[in-house]
Motif scaffolding. Sequence first.
Motif, PDB file in Angstrom:
ATOM      1  N   ALA A  30     -55.495  51.550 -22.275  1.00  0.00           N
ATOM      2  CA  ALA A  30     -54.743  50.451 -21.682  1.00  0.00           C
ATOM      3  C   ALA A  30     -55.549  49.154 -21.687  1.00  0.00           C
ATOM      4  O   ALA A  30     -55.015  48.075 -22.001  1.00  0.00           O
ATOM      5  CB  ALA A  30     -54.322  50.815 -20.263  1.00  0.00           C
ATOM      6  N   ASP A  33     -55.900  47.859 -25.275  1.00  0.00           N
ATOM      7  CA  ASP A  33     -54.630  47.380 -25.815  1.00  0.00           C
ATOM      8  C   ASP A  33     -54.180  46.069 -25.178  1.00  0.00           C
ATOM      9  O   ASP A  33     -53.411  45.323 -25.775  1.00  0.00           O
ATOM     10  CB  ASP A  33     -53.535  48.439 -25.614  1.00  0.00           C
ATOM     11  CG  ASP A  33     -53.776  49.685 -26.453  1.00  0.00           C
ATOM     12  OD1 ASP A  33     -54.647  49.653 -27.331  1.00  0.00           O
ATOM     13  OD2 ASP A  33     -53.088  50.699 -26.210  1.00  0.00           O
ATOM     14  N   GLU A  34     -54.641  45.787 -23.971  1.00  0.00           N
ATOM     15  CA  GLU A  34     -54.220  44.558 -23.292  1.00  0.00           C
ATOM     16  C   GLU A  34     -55.132  43.371 -23.596  1.00  0.00           C
ATOM     17  O   GLU A  34     -54.666  42.237 -23.730  1.00  0.00           O
ATOM     18  CB  GLU A  34     -54.155  44.778 -21.782  1.00  0.00           C
ATOM     19  CG  GLU A  34     -53.644  43.556 -21.022  1.00  0.00           C
ATOM     20  CD  GLU A  34     -53.418  43.826 -19.561  1.00  0.00           C
ATOM     21  OE1 GLU A  34     -53.288  42.845 -18.792  1.00  0.00           O
ATOM     22  OE2 GLU A  34     -53.373  45.014 -19.164  1.00  0.00           O
ATOM     23  N   VAL A  85     -60.413  42.434 -18.959  1.00  0.00           N
ATOM     24  CA  VAL A  85     -59.169  41.819 -18.506  1.00  0.00           C
ATOM     25  C   VAL A  85     -59.407  41.343 -17.081  1.00  0.00           C
ATOM     26  O   VAL A  85     -59.703  42.153 -16.193  1.00  0.00           O
ATOM     27  CB  VAL A  85     -57.986  42.809 -18.547  1.00  0.00           C
ATOM     28  CG1 VAL A  85     -56.713  42.148 -18.026  1.00  0.00           C
ATOM     29  CG2 VAL A  85     -57.777  43.341 -19.964  1.00  0.00           C
ATOM     30  N   ASP A  87     -58.071  40.072 -13.712  1.00  0.00           N
ATOM     31  CA  ASP A  87     -56.808  40.128 -12.979  1.00  0.00           C
ATOM     32  C   ASP A  87     -56.746  39.191 -11.779  1.00  0.00           C
ATOM     33  O   ASP A  87     -55.648  38.841 -11.325  1.00  0.00           O
ATOM     34  CB  ASP A  87     -56.549  41.560 -12.490  1.00  0.00           C
ATOM     35  CG  ASP A  87     -56.344  42.534 -13.639  1.00  0.00           C
ATOM     36  OD1 ASP A  87     -55.644  42.170 -14.597  1.00  0.00           O
ATOM     37  OD2 ASP A  87     -56.882  43.654 -13.579  1.00  0.00           O
TER      38      ASP A  87
END
Length: 214
Positions: A30, A33-34, A85, A87
């Motif tokens: 995940a 892929d992000e 990533v 957030d």
Amino acid sequence: MTTTPLSPTDRSRVRRHRDRQREDRAELHAVLDEALVAHLGRVVDGEPVVLPTLHARVGEVLYLHGSSGAASLRGDEPVCVTVTVLDGLVYARRWFTQSANYRSAVVRGRARRVTDTGEVLGALRALVTRVAPGQEDHAEPPSRRELAATAVIAVDLAEASVKARSGPPGDAEAVAAGDHRWAGVVGLATRVTGVTTCPALPADTPVPAHVPTG
């Protein structure tokens, strides 16, 4: 969703804030892929070098893109690939507990230079699809000359770790002590800010349906 554990090695195991380590391989997938950008680390002439690059995951293989003349993408050498990533920014009541909410992945292994034409094309298609879904069928595929100028590196996901933080500031003891200054999380996200048509095209050229506009 797979529940295959990551089983980190001694060198890939999270050592600081071990409670933030994630064990499910699906979480690794995940994050990879992000994230839109990966950073490739290697040693060149005894000096560390870290370069940003595009990436795409196909099954348990991570593909990285670069120029065939780039020393950072020779292949057949140990590398470390990281993605993050972000957030949110965690606003705490104390400098020491100021933090960020994030998901990050570290992949270690021996890079393999992809030479099979079919695998190169498959990897490049995955890269285009990853960054700009739909563009893989809209745009022209690379010519032989372009392929010769392109390097694709593969790294197996056999040795990888995932680390993540979420939630509010970790300074609840400050509230218990009577400190009621505001604290919380400022959420962050990557978003489309607009689309500009190439100036070489007529201004009324329609934007293809696969292009996100906002």
